[in-house]
Write an enzyme that holds these catalytic residues in place. Structure first.
Site, PDB file in Angstrom:
ATOM      1  CB  SER A   1      -0.856   0.008   1.277  1.00 45.90           C
ATOM      2  OG  SER A   1      -0.058   0.452   2.367  1.00 45.90           O
ATOM      3  CG  ASP A   2       1.537   5.821  -1.336  1.00 45.53           C
ATOM      4  OD1 ASP A   2       1.443   6.555  -2.335  1.00 45.53           O
ATOM      5  OD2 ASP A   2       2.445   5.938  -0.482  1.00 45.53           O
ATOM      6  CD1 TRP A   3       1.912   7.592   5.476  1.00 42.41           C
ATOM      7  CD2 TRP A   3       4.053   6.982   5.338  1.00 42.41           C
ATOM      8  NE1 TRP A   3       2.497   7.866   6.676  1.00 42.41           N
ATOM      9  CE2 TRP A   3       3.804   7.499   6.643  1.00 42.41           C
ATOM     10  CE3 TRP A   3       5.340   6.541   5.039  1.00 42.41           C
ATOM     11  CZ2 TRP A   3       4.803   7.581   7.610  1.00 42.41           C
ATOM     12  CZ3 TRP A   3       6.325   6.627   6.015  1.00 42.41           C
ATOM     13  CH2 TRP A   3       6.052   7.133   7.274  1.00 42.41           C
ATOM     14  CB  ALA A   4      -1.324   6.066   6.161  1.00 36.19           C
ATOM     15  CB  ALA A   5      -2.937   3.730   0.945  1.00 38.24           C
TER      16      ALA A   5
END
Ligand code: GLC
Length: 735
Positions: free
Chosen positions: A262-266
């Protein structure tokens, strides 16, 4: 480790161990800057999670990472090594031009070499994965992340995507100095509504598949080990929880079997999108979509074990994710050598070495685009030149993603001039601050330089204008602050800061021979500069050796050859603007301005200020009318479109001939032009070369109404020219 051994390891792991392989934590947890309790507890991080995590982002350094790895594995129940990941976007310590600048080289092979060097510096520093290449197609200069892309053309982006993956990974990740590539951001992140970062993406499935997906597929087909999800929704479903996008398209249609991060905190953000009621549901949605690694939320660690035990999530989903993570560690050889290439001595030897700097200088030179030149450049020997502007002394021209690059390793424009003979007669003056208080750059990890006061700026301006009046020629080094483009830097006006435009106007009043050197991470609205300056050289954010490369070009030692990878809009009102647009039912054509009912504006032209593929040289090239060797072809045949190109100027130079195809009538309307090939030719004065492009059936395929990539019989136009506005055209028929 053999596949069988991997399977046995997986079977032997507890559910907690498996789930925590799917957790990625920031390096701060291991370097003491962050603690898993307290502030991070609400993110689901516990000491136990962190001690069994699968990967780390944001830590760097051979000695530091070897220590973290050693201590981590000593405590790990199965001694499974960590993966170390970082955003190495345009180089690690030797910083290359930003990817948009690399796109301007029209030389994917060059970017492959840059990626290989970036991988080497990253690998000796202990890294295993880079979150690069970013291959999002971009058409909107208001979106600050266009600087990370190679531009508006799908074909070009495919070539650069493939080249960068190969540069990072080579043929085998076990090879020395290779790191795993991560193609991002899947998918369609480059099309946020209104150019506002993280905003909704509204793309038809057809447009998504036809224009936006190919560059991800090119990177995957080149063997990319990882793909990163994007923050946006597709069809109203956040990508990070989107089963159709991640399972049907990415896994099944594209055949991607690597790690999906995932992207950051996505994963947490699919709650804020309004797609999940809570963190537990977010865990279900993301793991069902096939997201293997949870970057920095702890949601998987917090909920997946119970969800599996409660029968809400099949353990098979956890097993398949963990197997992919273990398989990547195995491809990198980490079970045999958990430190891979981390080597303090090698770090000292290779980082910023002479060869790397030379490559950075070559890449920078080739990335520059000469947009205008009325006999001002190259500078004449012996002429008195005043170098003015906030980029004369500014050391940081590496772009906002050069998080490891150090400005102290960068030469300023002034220093680069003083290194040479012409430095003896040159004059220098900053003239003004970069931002002048107009733009507030807040919330950045790195500190933003203190700017001179208004009084100091006033004095600087007067001093600079005085120098400009005394000079034969002024080189005005202007542009965006490096942090004005990149993530979370959308800009509704795409203008150069007002203080710099004031300096530009004042200088033009006292000297008409002004050459603007423009630093930017995106196309800008430069109508006034384009009108008043005698020369304009776009240098993007050129990296560690950017200044020396600029002086190579200003002096004439290198004849600029770059071409625009993204249209420069006439003004922000035109955005999104791109060459490969559809005709519409009422195309606006030359000479039809009086026709009211046409697809046009009342107040501006349809054409961008400078089109995709455009770029001048210090010499001139004559291109003959295009010729075709036959006018009909069937699917299996080929034909050739050729031109003669001649250097009719008086210095050697490189031109990039571009082949565009237009399918005149099809079951889904076709763009008015599509780039299908390009060739760089370097010619001495008077030298002529015949350039032939081969066209085969595969180049005529598109996503038809049957949702299949196929060609359809009919009439086509083939254009060959030096930019996307070419009208040098021949027709042919596909049976
Ligand atoms: C950022 C970016 C992504 C980057 C990641 C890790 O938010 O969207 O491109 O790789 O976080 O730094």
């Amino acid at each position: 480790m053999t596949e069988q051994k991997l399977q046995e390891l997986l079977q032997d792991m507890t559910l907690e161990e498996k789930v925590n392989q799917m957790l990625q934590v920031a390096g701060g947890f291991f370097t003491g800057d962050m603690v898993a309790m307290g502030p991070m507890a609400e993110k689901g991080f516990t000491e136990d999670n962190v001690s069994k995590a699968g990967s780390v982002l944001g830590a760097l350094g051979a000695g530091k990472l070897k220590k973290i790895q050693r201590e981590f594995m000593e405590k790990h129940p199965h001694k499974i090594p960590l993966l170390f990941m970082l955003d190495v976007i345009n180089g690690l310590k030797t910083v290359f031009p930003i990817p948009l600048g690399q796109g301007a080289t029209f030389e994917p092979e060059l970017s492959e070499r840059c990626a290989q060097v970036a991988a080497k510096e990253a690998a000796v520093s202990g890294l295993h994965v880079t979150f690069s290449p970013m291959v999002d197609l971009v058409r909107d200069a208001r979106w600050g992340r266009v600087m990370e892309s190679t531009g508006e053309d799908p074909y070009m982006n495919c070539l650069f995507s493939e080249a960068m993956v190969k540069g990072y990974q080579g043929e085998d990740l076990r090879e020395p100095y290779r790191v795993a590539a991560c193609v991002k951001h899947f998918a369609g992140y480059g099309a946020p509504t209104a150019g506002r970062d993280y905003n909704t993406v509204e793309l038809s499935r057809h447009t998504l598949k036809e224009f936006y997906l190919p560059s991800y597929k090119a990177g995957i087909d080149a063997g990319a080990a990882m793909v990163m999800t994007s923050f946006n929704t597709i069809d109203g479903v956040p990508a990070t929880g989107n089963r159709w996008l991640m399972r049907d398209i990415l896994r099944d249609e594209m055949g991607f079997d690597g790690v999906l991060i995932s992207d950051w905190a996505a994963i947490e953000e699919i709650i804020y999108h309004g797609y999940c009621a809570d963190r537990k549901e977010a865990a279900v949605r993301a793991v069902n979509a096939g997201v293997d690694i949870d970057m920095m939320t702890g949601i998987y660690s917090e909920h997946l074990c119970n969800l599996v035990r409660d029968g809400k999530v099949p353990e098979e989903l956890v097993d398949e994710a963990v197997y992919r993570i273990l398989a990547l560690k195995n491809k990198l050889g980490l079970f045999e050598n958990p430190y891979k290439d981390a080597d303090e001595e090698k770090e000292k030897e290779v980082i910023l070495c002479k060869e790397h700097r030379e490559l950075a200088r070559e890449a920078a030179r080739k990335s520059f685009v000469l947009l205008k030149n009325e006999e001002v450049l190259p500078l004449k020997k012996g002429e008195k030149v005043a170098y003015i502007g906030p980029y004369v002394d500014n050391r940081n021209m590496m772009g906002s993603w050069s998080i490891v690059g150090d400005a102290k390793d960068v030469t300023t424009l002034k220093e680069a001039v003083l290194e040479r003979e012409e430095g003896k007669t040159a004059m220098f003056g900053a003239g003004c601050a970069l931002l002048g208080g107009e733009v507030k750059l807040e919330g950045f990890m790195e500190s933003v330089e203190e700017e001179p006061s208004a009084e100091e700026c006033a004095a600087m301006m007067e001093e600079a204008v005085k120098l400009a009046g005394e000079a034969d020629t002024v080189v005005l080094a202007l542009g965006e602050h490096r942090l004005q483009s990149g993530e979370a830097t959308s800009n509704a006006t795409i203008q150069i800061p007002k203080i710099q435009m004031e300096l530009f106007r004042r200088v033009c009043e006292v000297n008409e021979k002004v050459a603007v050197v423009l630093f930017s991470g995106r196309p800008l609205d430069i109508r006034e500069i384009s009108r008043k300056a005698k020369a304009v050289l776009e240098v993007w954010m050129p990296g560690t050796e950017g200044a020396r490369a600029i002086v190579d070009v200003l002096s004439g030692d290198y004849n600029p050859s770059g071409k625009l990878p993204m249209s420069f809009p006439y003004c922000v009102g035109q955005v999104p603007v791109h060459y490969n647009e559809y005709s519409t039912g009422r195309p606006h054509v030359e000479g039809k301005d009086k026709d009211r009912f046409r697809s046009k504006y009342l107040d501006i032209p349809n054409e961008p200020l400078y089109p995709f593929g455009y770029g001048l040289s210090y010499t001139r090239f004559a291109v003959s009318p295009a010729e075709i060797d036959k006018e009909r072809m069937s699917g299996g045949e080929k034909l050739h479109v050729s031109v003669n190109v001649k250097n009719v100027g008086d210095v050697a130079g490189t031109e990039t001939l571009q082949l565009y195809i237009h399918d005149i009538a099809a079951s889904v309307v076709r763009p008015v032009k599509e780039l299908k090939g390009f060739r760089k030719v370097t010619l001495e004065p008077g030298q002529e070369e015949r350039v032939s492009f081969e066209i085969d059936g595969s180049m005529l395929r598109f996503l038809t109404e049957n949702d299949r990539w196929e060609s359809e019989p009919g009439e086509f136009e083939a254009f060959v020219g030096t930019d996307s506005s070419t009208v040098n055209c021949v027709k042919f028929w596909l049976d």
